[in-house]
Design a protein around this motif. Sequence first.
Motif, PDB file in Angstrom:
ATOM      1  N   LEU A   1      55.435  28.181 -17.449  1.00  0.00           N
ATOM      2  CA  LEU A   1      56.670  28.355 -16.685  1.00  0.00           C
ATOM      3  C   LEU A   1      57.587  29.425 -17.253  1.00  0.00           C
ATOM      4  CD1 LEU A   1      57.423  24.617 -15.920  1.00  0.00           C
ATOM      5  CD2 LEU A   1      56.732  26.380 -14.301  1.00  0.00           C
ATOM      6  N   THR A   2      57.539  29.659 -18.540  1.00  0.00           N
ATOM      7  CA  THR A   2      58.423  30.637 -19.163  1.00  0.00           C
ATOM      8  C   THR A   2      57.899  32.058 -19.018  1.00  0.00           C
ATOM      9  OG1 THR A   2      59.054  28.971 -20.781  1.00  0.00           O
ATOM     10  CG2 THR A   2      59.629  31.239 -21.289  1.00  0.00           C
ATOM     11  N   SER A   3      56.650  32.270 -19.395  1.00  0.00           N
ATOM     12  CA  SER A   3      56.094  33.620 -19.401  1.00  0.00           C
ATOM     13  C   SER A   3      55.359  33.981 -18.110  1.00  0.00           C
ATOM     14  CB  SER A   3      55.133  33.776 -20.575  1.00  0.00           C
ATOM     15  OG  SER A   3      54.014  32.929 -20.393  1.00  0.00           O
ATOM     16  N   HIS A   4      55.089  32.986 -17.265  1.00  0.00           N
ATOM     17  CA  HIS A   4      54.338  33.175 -16.019  1.00  0.00           C
ATOM     18  C   HIS A   4      52.903  33.645 -16.265  1.00  0.00           C
ATOM     19  CE1 HIS A   4      58.057  32.515 -13.861  1.00  0.00           C
ATOM     20  NE2 HIS A   4      58.623  33.435 -14.625  1.00  0.00           N
ATOM     21  N   ILE A   5      52.388  33.354 -17.438  1.00  0.00           N
ATOM     22  CA  ILE A   5      51.023  33.729 -17.794  1.00  0.00           C
ATOM     23  C   ILE A   5      50.096  32.570 -17.451  1.00  0.00           C
ATOM     24  CG2 ILE A   5      49.466  34.281 -19.710  1.00  0.00           C
ATOM     25  CD1 ILE A   5      51.838  35.628 -21.090  1.00  0.00           C
ATOM     26  N   PRO A   6      48.994  32.829 -16.743  1.00  0.00           N
ATOM     27  CA  PRO A   6      48.030  31.762 -16.447  1.00  0.00           C
ATOM     28  C   PRO A   6      47.457  31.186 -17.741  1.00  0.00           C
ATOM     29  CG  PRO A   6      47.587  33.696 -15.104  1.00  0.00           C
ATOM     30  CD  PRO A   6      48.615  34.095 -16.114  1.00  0.00           C
ATOM     31  N   SER A   7      47.348  29.855 -17.785  1.00  0.00           N
ATOM     32  CA  SER A   7      46.845  29.208 -19.003  1.00  0.00           C
ATOM     33  C   SER A   7      45.513  28.508 -18.799  1.00  0.00           C
ATOM     34  CB  SER A   7      47.886  28.201 -19.521  1.00  0.00           C
ATOM     35  OG  SER A   7      48.202  27.257 -18.524  1.00  0.00           O
ATOM     36  N   GLY A   8      44.969  28.526 -17.605  1.00  0.00           N
ATOM     37  CA  GLY A   8      43.668  27.924 -17.373  1.00  0.00           C
ATOM     38  C   GLY A   8      43.409  27.726 -15.895  1.00  0.00           C
ATOM     39  N   SER A   9      42.169  27.371 -15.586  1.00  0.00           N
ATOM     40  CA  SER A   9      41.816  27.043 -14.201  1.00  0.00           C
ATOM     41  C   SER A   9      40.667  26.052 -14.216  1.00  0.00           C
ATOM     42  CB  SER A   9      41.444  28.295 -13.414  1.00  0.00           C
ATOM     43  OG  SER A   9      40.265  28.865 -13.936  1.00  0.00           O
ATOM     44  N   CYS A  10      40.619  25.238 -13.177  1.00  0.00           N
ATOM     45  CA  CYS A  10      39.586  24.222 -13.030  1.00  0.00           C
ATOM     46  C   CYS A  10      39.506  23.869 -11.551  1.00  0.00           C
ATOM     47  CB  CYS A  10      39.911  22.984 -13.885  1.00  0.00           C
ATOM     48  SG  CYS A  10      41.543  22.305 -13.567  1.00  0.00           S
ATOM     49  N   SER A  11      38.792  22.835 -11.208  1.00  0.00           N
ATOM     50  CA  SER A  11      38.710  22.412  -9.813  1.00  0.00           C
ATOM     51  C   SER A  11      38.876  20.902  -9.716  1.00  0.00           C
ATOM     52  CB  SER A  11      37.379  22.844  -9.192  1.00  0.00           C
ATOM     53  OG  SER A  11      36.313  22.212  -9.852  1.00  0.00           O
ATOM     54  N   PHE A  12      39.332  20.465  -8.546  1.00  0.00           N
ATOM     55  CA  PHE A  12      39.491  19.035  -8.298  1.00  0.00           C
ATOM     56  C   PHE A  12      38.129  18.362  -8.197  1.00  0.00           C
ATOM     57  CE2 PHE A  12      43.547  20.229  -5.976  1.00  0.00           C
ATOM     58  CZ  PHE A  12      44.381  19.695  -6.929  1.00  0.00           C
ATOM     59  N   GLY A  13      38.081  17.121  -8.671  1.00  0.00           N
ATOM     60  CA  GLY A  13      36.927  16.267  -8.418  1.00  0.00           C
ATOM     61  C   GLY A  13      37.236  15.399  -7.214  1.00  0.00           C
ATOM     62  N   ASP A  14      36.506  14.298  -7.053  1.00  0.00           N
ATOM     63  CA  ASP A  14      36.811  13.347  -5.985  1.00  0.00           C
ATOM     64  C   ASP A  14      38.187  12.737  -6.215  1.00  0.00           C
ATOM     65  OD1 ASP A  14      34.523  13.502  -4.380  1.00  0.00           O
ATOM     66  OD2 ASP A  14      33.412  12.142  -5.689  1.00  0.00           O
ATOM     67  N   PHE A  15      38.831  12.341  -5.140  1.00  0.00           N
ATOM     68  CA  PHE A  15      40.123  11.661  -5.212  1.00  0.00           C
ATOM     69  C   PHE A  15      39.861  10.163  -5.065  1.00  0.00           C
ATOM     70  CE2 PHE A  15      41.126  15.937  -3.929  1.00  0.00           C
ATOM     71  CZ  PHE A  15      42.263  16.237  -4.663  1.00  0.00           C
ATOM     72  N   ILE A  16      40.214   9.410  -6.077  1.00  0.00           N
ATOM     73  CA  ILE A  16      39.968   7.970  -6.073  1.00  0.00           C
ATOM     74  C   ILE A  16      41.300   7.253  -5.877  1.00  0.00           C
ATOM     75  CG2 ILE A  16      39.062   6.007  -7.381  1.00  0.00           C
ATOM     76  CD1 ILE A  16      37.436   8.142  -8.995  1.00  0.00           C
TER      77      ILE A  16
END
Length: 135
Positions: A115-130
Amino acid sequence: MYRFLLPAALLIGGTAALSADTKGYQARQAAQDKVELDKQLAGLVPGKPQTCIDPIRYRDTARVGDTILYKNGRNDIMRTDTGGGCFGLRNGDAIVTKTFGSQLCRGDIVRTVDLTSHIPSGSCSFGDFIPYRKP
């Protein structure tokens, strides 16, 4: 010759010690995450996994390790486990999703951004929603 062996031995020993400590830290963190997740879902019963949810219905989110909880009050929670890689989840970074429609679905990409630097810190994907609901 000896002045090169001592630094090399110290480097190898330090790396092994750091590696051992990292495994211990990860085990402690996983145990803390399990306790927190159990606390968040206490008294609720899991339902049949779903592939998509309506994000408008779930206004509040909580993060526990690599798990995101979407909440609609205390008695209606959707749990999704990410595949890992969203390192900013644990740090409280902003969750940015890219959806292809009006719903969040399994496989949608999640990015975390500082939130401060606006630098991306990672990425992933959603699994199933339980769904977890009160019986």
